[in-house]
Design a protein around this motif. Structure first.
Motif, PDB file in Angstrom:
ATOM      1  N   ARG A 153       0.874  -1.168  -0.080  1.00 15.68           N
ATOM      2  CA  ARG A 153      -0.031   0.042  -0.133  1.00 15.68           C
ATOM      3  C   ARG A 153       0.835   1.396  -0.021  1.00 15.68           C
ATOM      4  N   VAL A 154       0.695   2.296  -0.918  1.00 18.83           N
ATOM      5  CA  VAL A 154       1.269   3.440  -1.108  1.00 18.83           C
ATOM      6  C   VAL A 154       0.331   4.552  -0.843  1.00 18.83           C
ATOM      7  N   ASP A 155       0.561   5.698  -0.124  1.00 16.27           N
ATOM      8  CA  ASP A 155      -0.200   6.612   0.082  1.00 16.27           C
ATOM      9  C   ASP A 155       0.942   7.996  -0.288  1.00 16.27           C
ATOM     10  N   MET A 156       0.445   8.579  -1.528  1.00 21.28           N
ATOM     11  CA  MET A 156       1.428   9.832  -1.998  1.00 21.28           C
ATOM     12  C   MET A 156       0.762  11.071  -1.626  1.00 21.28           C
ATOM     13  N   ARG A 157       1.237  12.070  -1.046  1.00 16.75           N
ATOM     14  CA  ARG A 157       0.575  13.073  -1.053  1.00 16.75           C
ATOM     15  C   ARG A 157       1.671  14.387  -1.070  1.00 16.75           C
ATOM     16  N   ASN A 158       1.344  15.408  -1.650  1.00 13.01           N
ATOM     17  CA  ASN A 158       2.185  16.763  -1.801  1.00 13.01           C
ATOM     18  C   ASN A 158       3.396  16.170  -2.651  1.00 13.01           C
TER      19      ASN A 158
END
Length: 769
Positions: free
Chosen positions: A547-552
């Motif tokens: 799982r990867v959460d990419m922000r900003n």
């Protein structure tokens, strides 16, 4: 005494047919070379060697022999130093191969380089004993031998060895035991015994695991008694006992009459120029000379946290006689003076670190690793630095540059509570800059592995084309489905730029996350990375229950502009992207989007980020960047932004945050936050420069002041100012890019340093074009 009894039985039963074969270099004996005598001998024979230096690599197979100098017949110890078997660094000095009973007595055995094991590495630099041999070594000196994969002095596998009156010293191995290693061979048990009457000495050998002695833990239940050993109160760093699970018994059952060094349960100080290994090491005035000696002497058996402080300078085999690879030690920190002033330089001779045992509470701070070489044989083709930590590994303000590693610059095995903060990986060759994987030997297999990477730069890391597989790239994190919890990875405020990858398969991509990884990427810039095979490979690979959460974040200028999402139906992966600039938009994400989940938020944008593209921070945002104030403060649970960005400026301005690794906020019209907001001790312009640069320094009066220029190897190349009683509060100096001797210095990065009263105050990087 098992081995000695076997030899005596052999001699007794073959007395009627045995002969003594003489070897003399002057031609008056039966042979002039020892190997010729071995070839002519039959079981039960004695080969008697007259004094001389014999440059040979002896091989004994299928014959039970006695091999001795005149010490064998006279008992005179003088013959030991006079009768030398010299391997000439072209293999083991002596190899005993399968089912041999032998006695070796009265030799100096030196300069062997080990038996080739078929994997590109060597073992048993001085003596290699393989499979069901019984060997007695009596009254010998085994010294100055080396190998790669075990036993710089002696390697004994699946065999029995008895040592009497023998000295094992100054031997070297890159992995397991510089002195002697004795281990079981699958179902074949080994045995190790030191004579308790005619005592042996084992000292000053070097290896990252079991410096002097390495053995299977069931071989020596009652421990050893020696005449001389390296250090008092030895730990498993010095004497390693292997257990079935790959770890070591912490207890060391060894006693000796004398020791070369006393253990020190205090912080130690090391100065590569002014230090001396005969000093106490307890303060700067009594500094040791080598880091290797400090690692040898420091003793934290009380489990209190200790620190080794390194002065500015170069620690290398060439400059100060340091030795690599070293190993982490639990509860010991290594702290330099700065990553642009303290350098661990392996001179492309070996790895820097090869920590093959799990350690706890280890920190490396304020220094740089340069010129490491981890491409030695198939089993050693790992990395320039290899770390194994059961809990708490910290790398803070550490640089890695110009290193070669088959798969990576650094490997981290078992990554529980690993922190990589304010580091830089630049101009390395080989595999990924960082290769992180879980380990099966942790004390708590159900404890989650956690890696935090903050404000770290991965820049221009390249493949190594002299290796079997070129690899290349920046980051790989691989867990295992067998692990109870996934590896949790936080990548915050980092820069991945201009890295090149050349390979296929699971390791493809500059950034690889797969096999049960839970990762977040926040305020990270991924730009201008390149795949040599862009038609088949992505820049970023996410697969198999990850799982990867990419922000900003910013993903732009890469070739190809592609992120691959992969995973079977039973091990699906999830990628969520929000408030980020993704070149190509949602179409940039490829792979199996039926079994896997992509959440692509409407807050993402697809446009040019408008980097400044010049100066020290080319990936900073220009004043017209669409990334300004386009980020979000709604971050994943537990994630916090660092106080500053990669330029050292405030990360959050006015309650808003930008996309990418750099923050732009105007202080006033025409001014950028990238400019200093307070008067700096050192400023320079123009920077970069071609012919001349103006350096302005804010100084303290009534103190001694020195302004110098160093190259990236830490060598002083110019002194711009030196005052014993400074009367200036501000001064401006011109530097023409020449050394103190008037030579024109080559283009590159230099460090301008200001010190007051011999203490560092400020430093500034300048670029000469």
């Amino acid at each position: 005494m098992k081995n000695l009894l076997c030899v005596l039985f052999l001699l007794a039963t073959t007395l009627s047919t045995a002969q003594t074969i003489t070897v003399k270099q002057d031609g008056t004996g039966m042979f002039t070379a020892i190997q010729e005598a071995i070839d002519a001998a039959v079981s039960g024979d004695t080969i008697l060697v007259w004094p001389g230096t014999y440059y040979e690599n002896l091989y004994i197979e299928g014959k039970n022999l006695t091999l001795g100098s005149l010490n064998l017949t006279t008992g005179d110890p003088a013959y030991i130093a006079q009768t030398i078997i010299d391997g000439n660094n072209s293999g083991s000095c002596i190899v005993l191969w399968r089912n041999i009973t032998a006695l070796i007595q009265g030799f100096t055995i030196q300069h062997g380089s080990g038996w080739e094991n078929g994997l590109g590495t060597t073992a048993g630099g001085g003596i290699y004993i393989f499979t069901q041999c019984d060997l007695n070594i009596n009254q010998c000196v085994v010294q100055d031998n080396s190998s790669d994969a075990g036993g710089g002095g002696i390697c004994c596998t699946g065999s029995s060895i008895f040592l009497s009156g023998t000295i094992i010293r100054n031997n070297f191995d890159r992995s397991n035991s510089g002195g002697i290693i004795v281990v079981n061979q699958q179902s074949i048990l080994a045995s190790l015994e030191f004579d308790t009457v005619n005592l042996c000495s084992v000292y000053n050998n070097f290896s990252p695991k079991g410096r002097d002695i390495f053995y299977s833990n069931d071989l020596v239940p009652n421990g050893f008694k020696l005449d001389t050993f390296t250090v008092s109160n030895p730990s498993r760093y010095h004497v390693f006992q292997r257990q079935d699970n790959g770890n070591a018994d912490d207890s060391v059952r060894l006693s000796a009459n004398t020791y070369l060094y006393e253990s020190v349960d205090e912080d130690l100080f090391v100065d590569p120029v002014l230090g001396d290994n005969a000093n106490s090491g307890l303060n700067n005035n009594e500094a040791l000379k080598t880091l290797e000696c400090a690692m040898l002497r420091i003793n934290n058996q009380t489990n209190k946290e200790l620190t080794i402080y390194l002065s500015p300078g170069i620690f290398s085999p060439i400059t100060n006689g340091d030795k690599f690879p070293l190993s982490l030690r639990s509860n010991v920190s290594i702290v330099g003076s700065g990553y642009l002033s303290t350098f661990l330089d392996a001179n492309y001779l070996s790895n820097h670190f090869r920590s093959m045992v799990l350690q706890n509470n280890c920190s490396i701070e304020n220094l740089s690793f340069i010129n490491g070489y981890g491409d030695i044989g198939q089993t050693s083709k790992i990395s320039s630095c290899e770390f194994r930590s059961d809990d708490n590994l910290n790398l803070d303000n550490v640089g890695f540059s110009n290193n070669i590693g088959h798969r990576n610059t650094i490997s981290i095995f078992s990554c529980r509570n690993t922190n990589i903060i304010d580091c830089e990986f630049a101009e390395n060759h080989g595999g990924k800059a960082i290769w992180i994987t879980s380990d099966y030997y942790g004390s708590d297999p159900e404890k989650a592995d956690t890696v935090i990477i903050k404000n770290t730069v991965f820049r221009h890391n390249l493949p190594y084309y002299d290796s079997i597989i070129p690899y290349g790239g920046s980051l790989l994190v691989k867990s295992t489905i067998l692990n109870y919890n996934p590896i949790h990875v936080e990548v915050v405020g980092c820069q991945f730029t201009e890295n090149t990858t050349d390979m296929n398969g699971n390791f493809t991509g500059s950034i690889n996350l797969y096999d049960h990884v839970d990762a977040v990427f926040v305020n990270t810039t991924i730009g201008n990375n390149q795949m040599i095979n862009p038609n088949t490979n992505p820049i970023m690979y996410i697969g198999d229950q990850t799982r990867v959460d990419m922000r900003n974040s910013v993903f732009y200028g890469n070739s190809p502009s592609r992120i691959m999402l992969s995973g079977a139906a039973e091990t699906p992966s999830i990628l969520s992207i929000s408030h980020s600039l993704i070149e190509g938009g949602e179409s940039a994400i490829s792979g199996d989007l039926l079994n896997n989940t992509l959440v692509y938020d409407a807050s993402n944008i697809d446009t040019d980020p408008q980097w400044v593209n010049y100066g020290e921070f080319p990936y900073a945002l220009s004043g017209i960047s669409p990334c300004i104030d386009a980020g979000t403060m709604d971050l994943p649970e537990g994630i916090s932004l660092p106080a500053t960005d990669l330029a050292g400026n405030p990360r959050v301005w006015g309650g808003s945050v930008d996309m990418g690794a750099y923050e732009f906020n105007p202080v006033s019209i025409g001014e950028s936050r990238l400019q200093p907001q307070t008067v700096a001790h050192l400023t320079a312009m123009p920077n970069p420069f071609t012919h001349e640069i103006s350096i302005t320094a804010q100084l303290t009066t009534a103190v001694s002041v020195r302004i110098t220029v160093h190259n990236l190897l830490g060598r002083e190349v110019a002194c711009l100012m030196e005052q014993t009683d400074n009367r200036l509060s501000l001064t401006s100096l011109q530097w023409d890019g020449r050394s103190s001797t008037g030579d024109i210095l080559p283009a590159g990065v230099y460090l301008v340093s200001l010190s007051e009263n011999n203490k560092p105050v400020a430093s500034l990087r300048v670029v000469k074009e």
